[in-house]
Scaffold this active site. Sequence first.
Site, PDB file in Angstrom:
ATOM      1  CD  GLU A  75      -2.770   1.296   0.147  1.00 19.69           C
ATOM      2  OE1 GLU A  75      -2.575   2.294  -0.579  1.00 19.69           O
ATOM      3  OE2 GLU A  75      -3.619   0.421  -0.095  1.00 19.69           O
ATOM      4  CG  ASN A 102       5.065   3.528  -6.330  1.00 17.26           C
ATOM      5  OD1 ASN A 102       4.191   4.082  -5.678  1.00 17.26           O
ATOM      6  ND2 ASN A 102       6.144   4.160  -6.767  1.00 17.26           N
ATOM      7  CG  ASP A 125      -8.726   4.824  -8.120  1.00 18.32           C
ATOM      8  OD1 ASP A 125      -9.714   4.945  -8.864  1.00 18.32           O
ATOM      9  OD2 ASP A 125      -8.246   5.767  -7.473  1.00 18.32           O
ATOM     10  CG  ASP A 161     -17.250  -1.647  -6.967  1.00 19.17           C
ATOM     11  OD1 ASP A 161     -16.138  -1.392  -7.481  1.00 19.17           O
ATOM     12  OD2 ASP A 161     -17.784  -0.905  -6.123  1.00 19.17           O
ATOM     13  CD  GLU A 200     -17.465  -7.843  -1.638  1.00 20.76           C
ATOM     14  OE1 GLU A 200     -18.072  -8.766  -2.208  1.00 20.76           O
ATOM     15  OE2 GLU A 200     -16.409  -8.017  -0.992  1.00 20.76           O
TER      16      GLU A 200
END
Length: 221
Positions: A75, A102, A125, A161, A200
């Site tokens: 992260e 990264n 993202d 999603d 989620e």
Amino acid sequence: MSEAQERAWSELSAQFLISVERDAAATSVRPGAAVEPAAVWGREAPLVVEIGSGQGHAIVRAAASHPEQDFLAVEVFKAGLARTMLDADRAGARNLRLVEANAPEVLEHLLPEASADEVWVFFPDPWHKKKHTKRRLVTDSFASLAARALRDGGMLRLATDWEDYARQMRTVLDDAPDFERAYEGDWAQRFQGRVLTAFERKGARAGRVIRDLTYRRRDRP
């Protein structure tokens, strides 16, 4: 960061955070700065790597539930890593390590080739505006780096999603020479090792369907 996160960073970094040799940027990894997993975790065990671990809900639960495996959370946001350390300490997840870096550079430089048994990419993202889609993580180059880090037969698990991102991921990985589908039909079954997070649930409430993908790393020649 909150006061609790600041305290976690100060008190728990030595236990959970992997020290990284940097290149030019603050979250970069210097080429040649690979770590040896057996030295980091103090044992030989299957290694699971989560890319973009956020606040660590999924990987902390997984690490606490599977002490026989090792886990690495990747992260770039310090607050998320601090929260992850705090929760990992409370859960007794001593088999979890974190790296502030990264993701592509971790896969390319920090992890030795064929060192990971699984790589997870859950809800990256989506950069859903058309002008920003080029910033998405899952690309041909990412597929190559994930294949480098995974052992033969290792699993790449993804979830999103956003339908158009799911379709892009599927196209990229279907075309990747180092991967093959590990599911039948249009989409994989929900990975049971992924805990149901507030993120989620939020997507589901907004009417977005969660789509999973699972790919197996082909054997090297």
